[in-house]
Write an enzyme that holds these catalytic residues in place. Structure first.
Site, PDB file in Angstrom:
ATOM      1  N   ASP A  20      40.730  17.309  -8.967  1.00  0.00           N
ATOM      2  CA  ASP A  20      39.800  16.199 -10.345  1.00  0.00           C
ATOM      3  C   ASP A  20      39.359  17.606 -11.453  1.00  0.00           C
ATOM      4  O   ASP A  20      39.260  17.004 -12.331  1.00  0.00           O
ATOM      5  CB  ASP A  20      38.212  15.697  -9.352  1.00  0.00           C
ATOM      6  CG  ASP A  20      38.936  14.791  -7.967  1.00  0.00           C
ATOM      7  OD1 ASP A  20      39.934  14.562  -8.249  1.00  0.00           O
ATOM      8  OD2 ASP A  20      38.229  14.441  -7.506  1.00  0.00           O
ATOM      9  N   HIS A  21      38.880  18.145 -11.252  1.00  0.00           N
ATOM     10  CA  HIS A  21      37.979  19.186 -12.401  1.00  0.00           C
ATOM     11  C   HIS A  21      38.965  19.477 -12.777  1.00  0.00           C
ATOM     12  O   HIS A  21      38.419  19.274 -14.603  1.00  0.00           O
ATOM     13  CB  HIS A  21      37.364  20.205 -11.446  1.00  0.00           C
ATOM     14  CG  HIS A  21      35.919  20.160 -11.215  1.00  0.00           C
ATOM     15  ND1 HIS A  21      35.439  18.853 -10.670  1.00  0.00           N
ATOM     16  CD2 HIS A  21      34.773  21.248 -10.028  1.00  0.00           C
ATOM     17  CE1 HIS A  21      34.134  18.734  -9.948  1.00  0.00           C
ATOM     18  NE2 HIS A  21      33.826  20.151  -9.872  1.00  0.00           N
ATOM     19  N   ARG A  65      37.285  15.833 -23.250  1.00  0.00           N
ATOM     20  CA  ARG A  65      38.033  15.658 -24.947  1.00  0.00           C
ATOM     21  C   ARG A  65      38.845  14.633 -25.504  1.00  0.00           C
ATOM     22  O   ARG A  65      39.135  14.443 -26.414  1.00  0.00           O
ATOM     23  CB  ARG A  65      38.748  17.051 -25.427  1.00  0.00           C
ATOM     24  CG  ARG A  65      38.422  17.784 -25.861  1.00  0.00           C
ATOM     25  CD  ARG A  65      37.598  17.638 -27.089  1.00  0.00           C
ATOM     26  NE  ARG A  65      37.615  19.301 -27.451  1.00  0.00           N
ATOM     27  CZ  ARG A  65      37.441  20.090 -27.609  1.00  0.00           C
ATOM     28  NH1 ARG A  65      38.829  20.064 -28.780  1.00  0.00           N
ATOM     29  NH2 ARG A  65      36.887  21.076 -29.450  1.00  0.00           N
ATOM     30  N   HIS A  92      40.392  12.377  -6.281  1.00  0.00           N
ATOM     31  CA  HIS A  92      39.475  10.547  -6.385  1.00  0.00           C
ATOM     32  C   HIS A  92      39.476   9.888  -6.918  1.00  0.00           C
ATOM     33  O   HIS A  92      38.880  10.438  -8.562  1.00  0.00           O
ATOM     34  CB  HIS A  92      38.225  11.966  -5.656  1.00  0.00           C
ATOM     35  CG  HIS A  92      36.833  10.204  -5.502  1.00  0.00           C
ATOM     36  ND1 HIS A  92      35.997  10.510  -5.443  1.00  0.00           N
ATOM     37  CD2 HIS A  92      36.902   9.305  -5.765  1.00  0.00           C
ATOM     38  CE1 HIS A  92      35.066  10.086  -4.638  1.00  0.00           C
ATOM     39  NE2 HIS A  92      35.601   9.038  -5.104  1.00  0.00           N
ATOM     40  N   ARG A 116      37.925   7.624  -9.037  1.00  0.00           N
ATOM     41  CA  ARG A 116      36.285   6.907  -8.377  1.00  0.00           C
ATOM     42  C   ARG A 116      36.019   5.641  -9.271  1.00  0.00           C
ATOM     43  O   ARG A 116      37.581   5.624 -10.328  1.00  0.00           O
ATOM     44  CB  ARG A 116      35.356   8.153  -9.542  1.00  0.00           C
ATOM     45  CG  ARG A 116      34.896   9.278  -8.900  1.00  0.00           C
ATOM     46  CD  ARG A 116      34.052  10.439  -9.230  1.00  0.00           C
ATOM     47  NE  ARG A 116      32.203   9.022  -9.068  1.00  0.00           N
ATOM     48  CZ  ARG A 116      32.238   9.633  -8.264  1.00  0.00           C
ATOM     49  NH1 ARG A 116      31.825  10.681  -7.183  1.00  0.00           N
ATOM     50  NH2 ARG A 116      30.609   9.201  -8.024  1.00  0.00           N
ATOM     51  N   ARG A 147      35.848   8.686 -13.852  1.00  0.00           N
ATOM     52  CA  ARG A 147      35.199   9.355 -14.859  1.00  0.00           C
ATOM     53  C   ARG A 147      36.297  10.709 -14.672  1.00  0.00           C
ATOM     54  O   ARG A 147      35.690  11.455 -16.002  1.00  0.00           O
ATOM     55  CB  ARG A 147      33.875   9.468 -14.141  1.00  0.00           C
ATOM     56  CG  ARG A 147      33.934  10.759 -13.255  1.00  0.00           C
ATOM     57  CD  ARG A 147      32.329  11.308 -12.617  1.00  0.00           C
ATOM     58  NE  ARG A 147      31.243  10.063 -12.396  1.00  0.00           N
ATOM     59  CZ  ARG A 147      30.649  10.516 -11.979  1.00  0.00           C
ATOM     60  NH1 ARG A 147      30.503  11.303 -11.101  1.00  0.00           N
ATOM     61  NH2 ARG A 147      29.555   9.605 -11.500  1.00  0.00           N
ATOM     62  N   HIS A 148      36.405  10.609 -13.520  1.00  0.00           N
ATOM     63  CA  HIS A 148      37.453  11.989 -13.774  1.00  0.00           C
ATOM     64  C   HIS A 148      39.048  11.055 -14.048  1.00  0.00           C
ATOM     65  O   HIS A 148      39.996  11.572 -14.881  1.00  0.00           O
ATOM     66  CB  HIS A 148      37.805  12.878 -13.358  1.00  0.00           C
ATOM     67  CG  HIS A 148      36.890  13.109 -12.535  1.00  0.00           C
ATOM     68  ND1 HIS A 148      37.631  12.415 -11.237  1.00  0.00           N
ATOM     69  CD2 HIS A 148      35.659  13.348 -11.075  1.00  0.00           C
ATOM     70  CE1 HIS A 148      37.388  12.418 -10.128  1.00  0.00           C
ATOM     71  NE2 HIS A 148      35.618  12.720 -10.110  1.00  0.00           N
ATOM     72  N   GLU A 174      41.224   9.975  -2.576  1.00  0.00           N
ATOM     73  CA  GLU A 174      39.460  10.434  -2.207  1.00  0.00           C
ATOM     74  C   GLU A 174      39.869   8.950  -2.997  1.00  0.00           C
ATOM     75  O   GLU A 174      40.021   8.633  -4.037  1.00  0.00           O
ATOM     76  CB  GLU A 174      39.340  10.949  -2.320  1.00  0.00           C
ATOM     77  CG  GLU A 174      39.691  11.962  -1.152  1.00  0.00           C
ATOM     78  CD  GLU A 174      37.964  13.116  -1.882  1.00  0.00           C
ATOM     79  OE1 GLU A 174      37.562  12.755  -2.810  1.00  0.00           O
ATOM     80  OE2 GLU A 174      38.311  14.565  -1.818  1.00  0.00           O
ATOM     81  N   THR A 230      30.743  13.432  -4.527  1.00  0.00           N
ATOM     82  CA  THR A 230      30.146  12.549  -3.490  1.00  0.00           C
ATOM     83  C   THR A 230      29.096  13.573  -2.389  1.00  0.00           C
ATOM     84  O   THR A 230      28.633  14.163  -2.819  1.00  0.00           O
ATOM     85  CB  THR A 230      31.492  13.057  -1.849  1.00  0.00           C
ATOM     86  OG1 THR A 230      32.561  12.658  -3.277  1.00  0.00           O
ATOM     87  CG2 THR A 230      31.046  11.879  -1.236  1.00  0.00           C
ATOM     88  N   GLU A 265      36.776  14.247   7.879  1.00  0.00           N
ATOM     89  CA  GLU A 265      37.102  14.990   7.194  1.00  0.00           C
ATOM     90  C   GLU A 265      35.729  15.167   6.735  1.00  0.00           C
ATOM     91  O   GLU A 265      34.927  14.395   7.244  1.00  0.00           O
ATOM     92  CB  GLU A 265      37.267  14.862   5.671  1.00  0.00           C
ATOM     93  CG  GLU A 265      36.862  15.729   4.528  1.00  0.00           C
ATOM     94  CD  GLU A 265      37.354  16.009   3.456  1.00  0.00           C
ATOM     95  OE1 GLU A 265      38.742  14.611   2.846  1.00  0.00           O
ATOM     96  OE2 GLU A 265      36.586  16.551   2.789  1.00  0.00           O
ATOM     97  N   GLY A 295      32.100  21.754  -1.472  1.00  0.00           N
ATOM     98  CA  GLY A 295      30.899  22.772  -1.107  1.00  0.00           C
ATOM     99  C   GLY A 295      32.036  24.191  -0.325  1.00  0.00           C
ATOM    100  O   GLY A 295      31.272  24.772  -0.826  1.00  0.00           O
ATOM    101  N   GLY A 315      38.473  22.137  -3.986  1.00  0.00           N
ATOM    102  CA  GLY A 315      38.493  21.866  -5.541  1.00  0.00           C
ATOM    103  C   GLY A 315      37.489  22.491  -6.364  1.00  0.00           C
ATOM    104  O   GLY A 315      37.963  23.046  -6.940  1.00  0.00           O
TER     105      GLY A 315
HETATM  106  N1  PXP Z   1      36.248  16.235   0.382  1.00  0.00           N
HETATM  107  C1  PXP Z   1      35.565  15.013  -0.163  1.00  0.00           C
HETATM  108  C2  PXP Z   1      35.834  14.368   0.318  1.00  0.00           C
HETATM  109  C3  PXP Z   1      34.979  14.946  -1.453  1.00  0.00           C
HETATM  110  O1  PXP Z   1      34.458  14.371  -1.828  1.00  0.00           O
HETATM  111  C4  PXP Z   1      35.172  16.643  -2.562  1.00  0.00           C
HETATM  112  C5  PXP Z   1      34.710  16.487  -4.172  1.00  0.00           C
HETATM  113  O2  PXP Z   1      35.675  15.678  -4.253  1.00  0.00           O
HETATM  114  C6  PXP Z   1      36.260  17.322  -1.982  1.00  0.00           C
HETATM  115  C7  PXP Z   1      36.595  17.283  -0.469  1.00  0.00           C
HETATM  116  C8  PXP Z   1      35.996  18.914  -2.360  1.00  0.00           C
HETATM  117  O3  PXP Z   1      34.618  19.232  -2.322  1.00  0.00           O
HETATM  118  P1  PXP Z   1      35.298  20.889  -3.494  1.00  0.00           P
HETATM  119  O4  PXP Z   1      34.963  20.053  -5.274  1.00  0.00           O
HETATM  120  O5  PXP Z   1      33.292  21.340  -3.366  1.00  0.00           O
HETATM  121  O6  PXP Z   1      35.800  21.633  -3.430  1.00  0.00           O
END
Ligand code: PXP
Length: 239
Positions: free
Chosen positions: A9-10, A18, A43, A45, A49-50, A70, A101, A151, A192, A213
């Site tokens: 996602d990031h 950009r 994900h 959304r 947004r991403h 997701e 999330t 999860e 996290g 992520g």
């Molecule tokens: N699992 C779920 C359900 C999430 O929503 C996320 C964040 O998008 C992650 C895992 C990954 O989390 P992180 O980016 O903090 O590694």
């Protein structure tokens, strides 16, 4: 042995900053697979947004391992999933104003909706996972509404600063793993997790896949900086 699923996602967040075509999360996913990732997570959304619809469509065609989508438990998202057919859908709670999330899905509060959407997704041949806090009632309800996986939300463990709080959260995760497996649910975990806090969670055993992520993309930016700058310096020097 546990598998690593990489959440890209990031990479899309940087692209969207950009409004251009790079960096492409599809290319990041391919590189992650070459490096040993056994799954790719995105994900989609509601506010886009991403990750964009195009990303999920292309990833479905290019991901060689497994694609985990997701998404919120909405009719719009279920329709998209049934068209794209990812290998797995992970249902997550979604609030527009959140940065990421925040906490697990409240399956107990939303059981009718979650049961309906889980049933539709499963009928379409998609494996369904529910992102839940390490809470026994939520896990029992996840099983009851027909999910095949949970999860476990590891965010609270990851955020606990003091050793005591951390150990308490770790214990909850351990109990959650045991309870879920007893019910016959597969167990993934995420949110996290980083290069330091993952060890203790891996040591618990019983988790099939970690979805990670932020820490991976953060590290990729830093370990890739030197090479990226060297390449540009060479070009600036006319080399
Ligand atoms: N699992 C779920 C359900 C999430 O929503 C996320 C964040 O998008 C992650 C895992 C990954 O989390 P992180 O980016 O903090 O590694």
């Amino acid at each position: 042995m546990a598998k690593l699923g990489v959440n890209v996602d990031h990479v899309a967040t940087v692209r969207q900053a950009r409004g251009t075509v790079e960096p492409d999360p599809v290319m990041a996913a391919a590189l992650a697979e070459l490096a040993g990732a056994e799954g790719i997570t995105v994900h989609l959304r509601e506010d886009r947004r991403h990750i964009q619809d195009r990303d999920v469509e292309v990833l479905r065609k290019t991901v060689k391992t497994r694609l985990n989508l997701e998404m919120a438990a909405t009719d719009e998202m279920v329709a998209i999933a049934l068209k794209i057919l990812p290998d797995m859908v992970t249902l997550v709670p979604e609030k527009r104003e959140e940065l990421t999330t925040e906490g697990g899905l409240d399956v107990c509060m939303n059981r009718h909706l979650v049961q309906k959407q889980t049933g539709l997704l499963r009928q379409g041949g998609i494996v369904v996972s529910l992102f839940v806090d390490p809470d026994l009632e939520q896990i029992k309800m996840a099983h009851r509404v027909g999910a095949q996986y949970i999860e476990i939300h590891t965010g609270t463990y990851c955020e606990a600063r003091l050793t005591e709080g951390r150990q308490k959260e770790l214990q909850k995760i351990e109990q959650a793993i045991r309870a879920a497996r007893k019910l016959g649910l597969g167990v993934n975990a995420g949110h996290g997790l980083d290069y330091l806090n993952i060890r203790e969670v891996v040591a618990l055993g019983g988790i099939e896949e970690f979805n990670i992520g932020h820490s991976i993309v953060s590290r990729a930016v830093l370990v890739g900086m030197e090479r990226a700058v060297r390449e540009m310096v060479a070009l600036v020097k006319g080399g």
